[in-house]
Design a protein around this motif. Structure first.
Motif, PDB file in Angstrom:
ATOM      1  N   ALA A  17       0.831  -1.203   0.000  1.00 48.86           N
ATOM      2  CA  ALA A  17       0.000   0.000   0.000  1.00 48.86           C
ATOM      3  C   ALA A  17       0.868   1.257   0.000  1.00 48.86           C
ATOM      4  CB  ALA A  17      -0.941  -0.008   1.203  1.00 48.86           C
ATOM      5  N   ARG A  18       1.898   1.275   0.806  1.00 47.62           N
ATOM      6  CA  ARG A  18       2.784   2.451   0.841  1.00 47.62           C
ATOM      7  C   ARG A  18       3.525   2.609  -0.486  1.00 47.62           C
ATOM      8  NH1 ARG A  18       4.938   5.892   4.812  1.00 47.62           N
ATOM      9  NH2 ARG A  18       6.023   7.532   3.671  1.00 47.62           N
ATOM     10  N   ASN A  19       3.921   1.504  -1.097  1.00 47.89           N
ATOM     11  CA  ASN A  19       4.555   1.566  -2.411  1.00 47.89           C
ATOM     12  C   ASN A  19       3.631   2.226  -3.437  1.00 47.89           C
ATOM     13  OD1 ASN A  19       7.308  -0.040  -2.997  1.00 47.89           O
ATOM     14  ND2 ASN A  19       6.285  -0.994  -1.262  1.00 47.89           N
ATOM     15  N   ILE A  20       2.354   1.863  -3.383  1.00 50.01           N
ATOM     16  CA  ILE A  20       1.385   2.434  -4.327  1.00 50.01           C
ATOM     17  C   ILE A  20       1.222   3.924  -4.087  1.00 50.01           C
ATOM     18  CG2 ILE A  20      -1.042   2.434  -5.028  1.00 50.01           C
ATOM     19  CD1 ILE A  20      -1.086  -0.585  -4.381  1.00 50.01           C
ATOM     20  N   VAL A  21       1.017   4.306  -2.837  1.00 45.73           N
ATOM     21  CA  VAL A  21       0.801   5.718  -2.510  1.00 45.73           C
ATOM     22  C   VAL A  21       2.011   6.551  -2.916  1.00 45.73           C
ATOM     23  CG1 VAL A  21       0.533   7.364  -0.615  1.00 45.73           C
ATOM     24  CG2 VAL A  21      -0.872   5.291  -0.689  1.00 45.73           C
ATOM     25  N   ASP A  22       3.207   6.085  -2.582  1.00 46.33           N
ATOM     26  CA  ASP A  22       4.423   6.839  -2.928  1.00 46.33           C
ATOM     27  C   ASP A  22       4.560   6.978  -4.442  1.00 46.33           C
ATOM     28  OD1 ASP A  22       4.996   7.089  -0.268  1.00 46.33           O
ATOM     29  OD2 ASP A  22       6.560   5.556  -0.225  1.00 46.33           O
ATOM     30  N   HIS A  23       4.267   5.911  -5.162  1.00 44.97           N
ATOM     31  CA  HIS A  23       4.361   5.962  -6.628  1.00 44.97           C
ATOM     32  C   HIS A  23       3.361   6.968  -7.191  1.00 44.97           C
ATOM     33  CE1 HIS A  23       4.434   4.707 -10.822  1.00 44.97           C
ATOM     34  NE2 HIS A  23       3.130   4.483 -10.746  1.00 44.97           N
ATOM     35  N   VAL A  24       2.136   6.930  -6.710  1.00 46.31           N
ATOM     36  CA  VAL A  24       1.095   7.830  -7.220  1.00 46.31           C
ATOM     37  C   VAL A  24       1.467   9.284  -6.941  1.00 46.31           C
ATOM     38  CG1 VAL A  24      -1.309   8.542  -6.930  1.00 46.31           C
ATOM     39  CG2 VAL A  24      -0.735   6.115  -7.092  1.00 46.31           C
ATOM     40  N   VAL A  25       1.920   9.568  -5.735  1.00 46.67           N
ATOM     41  CA  VAL A  25       2.273  10.943  -5.368  1.00 46.67           C
ATOM     42  C   VAL A  25       3.464  11.430  -6.195  1.00 46.67           C
ATOM     43  CG1 VAL A  25       3.180  12.383  -3.507  1.00 46.67           C
ATOM     44  CG2 VAL A  25       1.302  10.793  -3.058  1.00 46.67           C
ATOM     45  N   ASN A  26       4.482  10.599  -6.335  1.00 49.57           N
ATOM     46  CA  ASN A  26       5.667  11.000  -7.102  1.00 49.57           C
ATOM     47  C   ASN A  26       5.314  11.280  -8.560  1.00 49.57           C
ATOM     48  OD1 ASN A  26       7.316  10.756  -4.858  1.00 49.57           O
ATOM     49  ND2 ASN A  26       7.932   8.653  -5.325  1.00 49.57           N
ATOM     50  N   CYS A  27       4.480  10.416  -9.140  1.00 51.58           N
ATOM     51  CA  CYS A  27       4.090  10.612 -10.536  1.00 51.58           C
ATOM     52  C   CYS A  27       3.235  11.858 -10.700  1.00 51.58           C
ATOM     53  CB  CYS A  27       3.338   9.391 -11.051  1.00 51.58           C
ATOM     54  SG  CYS A  27       4.379   7.940 -11.304  1.00 51.58           S
ATOM     55  N   THR A  28       2.365  12.120  -9.717  1.00 52.87           N
ATOM     56  CA  THR A  28       1.508  13.300  -9.795  1.00 52.87           C
ATOM     57  C   THR A  28       2.331  14.574  -9.704  1.00 52.87           C
ATOM     58  OG1 THR A  28      -0.292  12.061  -8.760  1.00 52.87           O
ATOM     59  CG2 THR A  28      -0.488  14.463  -8.769  1.00 52.87           C
ATOM     60  N   GLU A  29       3.283  14.584  -8.783  1.00 56.81           N
ATOM     61  CA  GLU A  29       4.096  15.785  -8.590  1.00 56.81           C
ATOM     62  C   GLU A  29       4.993  16.080  -9.778  1.00 56.81           C
ATOM     63  OE1 GLU A  29       6.021  14.954  -4.901  1.00 56.81           O
ATOM     64  OE2 GLU A  29       4.370  15.784  -3.687  1.00 56.81           O
ATOM     65  N   SER A  30       5.398  15.026 -10.504  1.00 58.72           N
ATOM     66  CA  SER A  30       6.303  15.224 -11.639  1.00 58.72           C
ATOM     67  C   SER A  30       5.584  15.295 -12.977  1.00 58.72           C
ATOM     68  CB  SER A  30       7.341  14.099 -11.685  1.00 58.72           C
ATOM     69  OG  SER A  30       6.709  12.838 -11.874  1.00 58.72           O
ATOM     70  N   ALA A  31       4.249  15.091 -12.952  1.00 57.47           N
ATOM     71  CA  ALA A  31       3.504  15.038 -14.215  1.00 57.47           C
ATOM     72  C   ALA A  31       3.329  16.430 -14.799  1.00 57.47           C
ATOM     73  CB  ALA A  31       2.136  14.400 -13.993  1.00 57.47           C
ATOM     74  N   ILE A  32       3.391  16.472 -16.138  1.00 60.02           N
ATOM     75  CA  ILE A  32       3.070  17.690 -16.880  1.00 60.02           C
ATOM     76  C   ILE A  32       1.792  17.403 -17.636  1.00 60.02           C
ATOM     77  CG2 ILE A  32       3.809  19.305 -18.664  1.00 60.02           C
ATOM     78  CD1 ILE A  32       6.676  18.565 -18.000  1.00 60.02           C
ATOM     79  N   PRO A  33       0.684  18.060 -17.319  1.00 52.97           N
ATOM     80  CA  PRO A  33      -0.587  17.746 -17.987  1.00 52.97           C
ATOM     81  C   PRO A  33      -0.499  17.923 -19.491  1.00 52.97           C
ATOM     82  CG  PRO A  33      -0.920  19.203 -16.091  1.00 52.97           C
ATOM     83  CD  PRO A  33       0.565  19.133 -16.330  1.00 52.97           C
ATOM     84  N   ASP A  34      -1.160  16.995 -20.211  1.00 57.49           N
ATOM     85  CA  ASP A  34      -1.214  17.110 -21.665  1.00 57.49           C
ATOM     86  C   ASP A  34      -2.018  18.335 -22.081  1.00 57.49           C
ATOM     87  OD1 ASP A  34       0.214  14.777 -21.964  1.00 57.49           O
ATOM     88  OD2 ASP A  34      -1.575  13.523 -21.930  1.00 57.49           O
ATOM     89  N   SER A  35      -3.005  18.685 -21.297  1.00 59.98           N
ATOM     90  CA  SER A  35      -3.826  19.860 -21.577  1.00 59.98           C
ATOM     91  C   SER A  35      -4.354  20.389 -20.259  1.00 59.98           C
ATOM     92  CB  SER A  35      -4.989  19.501 -22.504  1.00 59.98           C
ATOM     93  OG  SER A  35      -5.809  18.527 -21.909  1.00 59.98           O
ATOM     94  N   PRO A  36      -4.616  21.684 -20.162  1.00 62.05           N
ATOM     95  CA  PRO A  36      -5.109  22.228 -18.891  1.00 62.05           C
ATOM     96  C   PRO A  36      -6.442  21.632 -18.503  1.00 62.05           C
ATOM     97  CG  PRO A  36      -5.355  23.828 -20.672  1.00 62.05           C
ATOM     98  CD  PRO A  36      -4.531  22.690 -21.215  1.00 62.05           C
ATOM     99  N   ALA A  37      -6.633  21.457 -17.196  1.00 60.21           N
ATOM    100  CA  ALA A  37      -7.903  20.930 -16.715  1.00 60.21           C
ATOM    101  C   ALA A  37      -9.020  21.913 -17.035  1.00 60.21           C
ATOM    102  CB  ALA A  37      -7.825  20.697 -15.200  1.00 60.21           C
ATOM    103  N   ARG A  38     -10.211  21.378 -17.262  1.00 60.62           N
ATOM    104  CA  ARG A  38     -11.336  22.223 -17.616  1.00 60.62           C
ATOM    105  C   ARG A  38     -12.446  22.082 -16.590  1.00 60.62           C
ATOM    106  NH1 ARG A  38     -13.930  21.327 -22.841  1.00 60.62           N
ATOM    107  NH2 ARG A  38     -14.810  23.353 -22.374  1.00 60.62           N
ATOM    108  N   PRO A  39     -12.307  22.770 -15.436  1.00 59.07           N
ATOM    109  CA  PRO A  39     -13.436  22.760 -14.496  1.00 59.07           C
ATOM    110  C   PRO A  39     -14.592  23.527 -15.102  1.00 59.07           C
ATOM    111  CG  PRO A  39     -11.796  24.373 -13.817  1.00 59.07           C
ATOM    112  CD  PRO A  39     -11.205  23.624 -14.991  1.00 59.07           C
ATOM    113  N   LEU A  40     -15.742  23.319 -14.539  1.00 61.03           N
ATOM    114  CA  LEU A  40     -16.933  23.959 -15.076  1.00 61.03           C
ATOM    115  C   LEU A  40     -16.858  25.469 -14.879  1.00 61.03           C
ATOM    116  CD1 LEU A  40     -19.721  23.179 -16.294  1.00 61.03           C
ATOM    117  CD2 LEU A  40     -20.616  23.338 -13.975  1.00 61.03           C
TER     118      LEU A  40
END
Length: 318
Positions: free
Chosen positions: A279-302
């Motif tokens: 579980a900790r491996n999953i959480v750490d991986h998700v957080v690291n990928c999120t922090e380093s991710a560059i969105p393909d396109s800006p989010a479109r909230p309503l």
């Protein structure tokens, strides 16, 4: 980081462990039942509500979507993606993994070893279909079965034909595979997180059964995997598009063969067998990928816009 876990039941072992791991790492986490999420989709953006309140701002979403709610669960997850949340297992990848036929086609296209598999629709082709596969025993699988349900072993050609005819009479989608006898009722569950196998266990079928699933009475022990087995597991997960996956392999004379790529693998059996904090491996991986991710396109909230007579009010995210 603000995390969401999509799960029907917050008391399930895997969900509880992910919550504990996230909170232990200092993150904010909330369990959301995907069936209580509802969405607004328009050319002005995307919005989602949960039990009457707007939900947004989640940096990442960890999906624990059961097979029985794949379609709606994937729609909810896709909405999160469109609103800018990162996920290790995108909705499209989960849908591919749940379709055994599509998954096997993807694996074969990448040159990943798997048992010979046949699939057909017309009853007139059954004899030739089985001839393509070779002599029995055969393994007949429902295309969307889980935890060993809908998996049958036929030891005679007549039995294979009978099972196929019965499934066609029920309008069920299924495929037929070769039976790999040298596996001796055992398989390996390789738990892939990112680009590595973080844990592995060997599952042995109960006496009188050929299915090694723990839900079917199989037993699990920690196992040392070879480099070839780890490479195949990671390649299989990546072929389907999953960042977190349980890849089931069997050992054969021609090397490791992939049986299934599971998009929502359980944590209880493998954590107990290996003692590894997956579980900790999953959480750490998700957080690291999120922090380093560059969105393909800006989010479109309503976006808010003037309300016109006869229209529904905007479900504007808070």
């Amino acid at each position: 980081m603000k995390l969401a876990i999509l799960s029907r039941n917050g008391k399930l072992y895997s969900t509880r462990r992910l919550v504990e791991a996230a909170r232990g790492a200092g993150h904010s986490v909330r369990v959301l039942d995907p069936l209580r999420c509802y969405m607004r989709i328009g050319d002005d953006g995307f919005a989602m509500r949960y039990k009457g309140r707007a939900i947004d701002g989640y940096g990442a979403v960890i999906p624990r979507i059961g097979a029985s709610i794949t379609r709606y669960g994937c729609a909810v997850l896709r909405q999160f993606e469109l609103m800018g949340s990162h996920t290790p297992n995108p909705a499209a990848a989960i849908a591919r993994a749940r379709d055994k036929l599509a998954c096997h086609q993807l694996l074969a296209a990448r040159g990943i070893g798997l048992p010979a598999t046949v699939f057909g629709d017309n009853p007139d082709d059954t004899a030739d279909l089985l001839a393509l596969l070779g002599p029995p025993p055969h393994v007949v699988k429902l295309n969307e079965g889980t935890q060993g349900a809908g998996v049958m072993l036929t030891e005679k050609l007549s039995a294979s034909r009978g099972v196929i005819e019965a499934l066609r009479g029920l309008y069920a989608n299924f495929l037929v595979q070769e039976f790999v006898a040298e596996a001796e009722g055992a398989d390996l569950r390789c738990f892939v997180v990112g680009d590595r196998v973080v844990a592995a266990m060997q599952r042995q079928a109960a006496a009188g059964d050929f299915r090694s699933n723990l839900h079917r009475g199989g037993t699990a022990t920690a196992v040392e995997t070879s480099q070839a087995e780890r490479d195949v597991a990671v390649r299989a997960a990546q072929a389907v598009g999953l960042g977190v996956a349980g890849v089931d392999l069997i050992r054969s004379r021609r090397g490791p063969l992939v049986l299934e790529v599971n998009a929502s693998p359980g944590l209880e059996g493998i954590e107990e067998a290996t003692g590894i904090d997956i579980a900790r491996n999953i959480v750490d991986h998700v957080v690291n990928c999120t922090e380093s991710a560059i969105p393909d396109s800006p989010a479109r909230p309503l976006r808010k816009r003037p309300r016109r007579r006869g229209t529904h009010p905007d479900l504007t995210s808070a």
